[in-house]
Design a protein around this motif. Structure first.
Motif, short mmCIF file in Angstrom:
data_model
loop_
_atom_site.label_atom_id
_atom_site.label_comp_id
_atom_site.label_asym_id
_atom_site.label_seq_id
_atom_site.Cartn_x
_atom_site.Cartn_y
_atom_site.Cartn_z
N LYS A 47 -49.88 -91.08 22.45
CA LYS A 47 -50.70 -90.76 21.27
C LYS A 47 -50.31 -89.43 20.63
CE LYS A 47 -53.45 -94.24 21.96
NZ LYS A 47 -52.85 -95.48 21.59
N ARG A 48 -50.03 -88.41 21.48
CA ARG A 48 -49.81 -87.07 20.95
C ARG A 48 -48.83 -86.31 21.85
NH1 ARG A 48 -54.96 -85.43 20.48
NH2 ARG A 48 -55.03 -84.66 22.59
N VAL A 49 -47.96 -85.56 21.22
CA VAL A 49 -47.03 -84.67 21.91
C VAL A 49 -47.29 -83.26 21.38
CG1 VAL A 49 -44.63 -84.08 22.37
CG2 VAL A 49 -45.29 -86.48 22.12
N TYR A 85 -33.51 -79.25 26.84
CA TYR A 85 -34.92 -79.38 26.43
C TYR A 85 -35.01 -79.78 24.96
CZ TYR A 85 -39.76 -78.13 25.43
OH TYR A 85 -41.08 -78.16 25.03
N ALA A 86 -34.27 -79.11 24.10
CA ALA A 86 -34.32 -79.41 22.67
C ALA A 86 -33.86 -80.83 22.39
CB ALA A 86 -33.47 -78.41 21.89
N ALA A 87 -32.78 -81.27 23.03
CA ALA A 87 -32.28 -82.63 22.82
C ALA A 87 -33.30 -83.66 23.31
CB ALA A 87 -30.96 -82.81 23.56
N PHE A 88 -33.99 -83.35 24.40
CA PHE A 88 -35.00 -84.28 24.92
C PHE A 88 -36.19 -84.38 23.96
CE2 PHE A 88 -38.65 -85.43 27.54
CZ PHE A 88 -38.18 -86.59 28.13
N VAL A 89 -36.61 -83.26 23.40
CA VAL A 89 -37.73 -83.27 22.46
C VAL A 89 -37.36 -84.07 21.21
CG1 VAL A 89 -39.15 -81.84 20.94
CG2 VAL A 89 -38.75 -81.14 23.29
N TYR A 90 -36.16 -83.88 20.69
CA TYR A 90 -35.71 -84.64 19.52
C TYR A 90 -35.66 -86.14 19.84
CZ TYR A 90 -34.43 -80.46 16.90
OH TYR A 90 -34.47 -79.28 16.22
N ALA A 91 -35.12 -86.48 21.00
CA ALA A 91 -35.03 -87.89 21.38
C ALA A 91 -36.41 -88.51 21.58
CB ALA A 91 -34.20 -88.03 22.66
N LEU A 92 -37.34 -87.76 22.16
CA LEU A 92 -38.70 -88.26 22.35
C LEU A 92 -39.39 -88.46 21.00
CD1 LEU A 92 -40.94 -89.01 24.37
CD2 LEU A 92 -41.64 -86.62 24.30
N ALA A 93 -39.18 -87.54 20.07
CA ALA A 93 -39.78 -87.67 18.74
C ALA A 93 -39.24 -88.89 18.00
CB ALA A 93 -39.52 -86.41 17.92
N ARG A 94 -37.99 -89.22 18.22
CA ARG A 94 -37.41 -90.40 17.57
C ARG A 94 -37.80 -91.69 18.30
NH1 ARG A 94 -34.00 -86.43 16.51
NH2 ARG A 94 -33.07 -86.24 14.47
N ALA A 99 -46.34 -91.45 17.54
CA ALA A 99 -47.08 -90.38 18.22
C ALA A 99 -47.17 -89.15 17.32
CB ALA A 99 -46.38 -90.01 19.53
N ARG A 100 -48.31 -88.49 17.35
CA ARG A 100 -48.52 -87.27 16.56
C ARG A 100 -47.83 -86.11 17.27
NH1 ARG A 100 -52.87 -84.73 13.21
NH2 ARG A 100 -52.80 -82.55 13.77
N THR A 163 -56.39 -71.71 13.41
CA THR A 163 -55.72 -71.68 14.70
C THR A 163 -55.66 -73.07 15.34
OG1 THR A 163 -57.77 -71.22 15.87
CG2 THR A 163 -56.47 -69.33 15.13
N ALA A 164 -56.11 -74.09 14.63
CA ALA A 164 -56.07 -75.45 15.15
C ALA A 164 -54.62 -75.91 15.28
CB ALA A 164 -56.85 -76.38 14.24
N PRO A 165 -54.37 -76.90 16.14
CA PRO A 165 -53.00 -77.40 16.26
C PRO A 165 -52.50 -77.94 14.92
CG PRO A 165 -54.38 -78.28 18.01
CD PRO A 165 -55.29 -77.56 17.07
N ARG A 166 -51.29 -77.56 14.55
CA ARG A 166 -50.73 -78.03 13.29
C ARG A 166 -49.69 -79.12 13.55
NH1 ARG A 166 -47.74 -73.56 14.58
NH2 ARG A 166 -45.52 -73.69 14.09
N GLN A 167 -49.67 -80.08 12.67
CA GLN A 167 -48.74 -81.19 12.83
C GLN A 167 -47.33 -80.75 12.46
OE1 GLN A 167 -50.15 -84.77 11.10
NE2 GLN A 167 -48.54 -86.01 11.99
#
Length: 181
Positions: A47-49, A85-94, A99-100, A163-167
């Motif tokens: 649902k959310r990352v 780490y950066a490559a994993f985050v990009y791959a997870l986002a794709r 997911a938000r 200060t809320a989480p920003r998308q």
């Protein structure tokens, strides 16, 4: 023929009393391998990352990723020595476009809410204790001072939303969250 790009593997260093953890993406699943144990989470339930960085004057920044699968939340904490780490985050986002993706925030809001609850409870307790002891004027004076502080806390509420989480846009992840510098 060009081979398809392999999904990055996020390997965390072994803990003092635990096995080495690896996270990888496999055909619609996020797979966590710790020693011989393997846990699979379907990316369709993601649902959310939430991405964040904890900074301290005593250590290097710690990057983390909080994954929310409905009621289940798993946090991956990465130190500065973790590779890819950066490559994993990009791959997870794709891999999970539904997911938000958001940056951490809202810590100040929770601190203000807790402090206002404590101030309200203190004002009520102070007034009741003073009335029961026969010192109603003193109790009302002290309770009104705590009430004034409570009013000041609520005066800050327009800024709490900032200060809320920003998308975050998955195609333009902030370097400060991904690199952890």
């Amino acid at each position: 023929m060009i081979a398809p790009l392999q999904a990055p593997v996020l390997t965390l260093p072994p803990r003092a009393w635990g096995a080495r953890e690896c996270f990888q993406l496999e055909q619609g699943f996020l797979v966590r391998v710790a020693g011989r144990r393997q846990t699979r989470w379907p990316l369709a339930r993601l649902k959310r990352v939430t991405l964040g960085v904890r900074r301290s004057p005593y250590t290097k920044p710690l990057r983390f990723m909080r994954l929310s699968f409905g009621r289940q939340v798993h946090t991956i904490v990465c130190g500065p020595q973790v590779q890819h780490y950066a490559a994993f985050v990009y791959a997870l986002a794709r891999a999970a476009p539904h997911a938000r993706l958001e940056a951490e925030g809202g810590r100040l809001a929770s601190v203000l809410v807790i402090s206002s609850c404590l101030l309200a409870a203190g004002a009520v307790a102070m007034a009741l204790a003073a009335v029961m002891a026969g010192l109603a004027p003193l109790g009302l004076d002290l309770a009104s001072r705590l009430g004034f502080l409570l009013i000041l806390v609520f005066a800050v509420t327009p800024w709490i939303g900032r200060t809320a989480p920003r998308q975050i846009d998955p195609d333009a992840l902030p370097a400060g969250l991904v690199a952890g510098a």
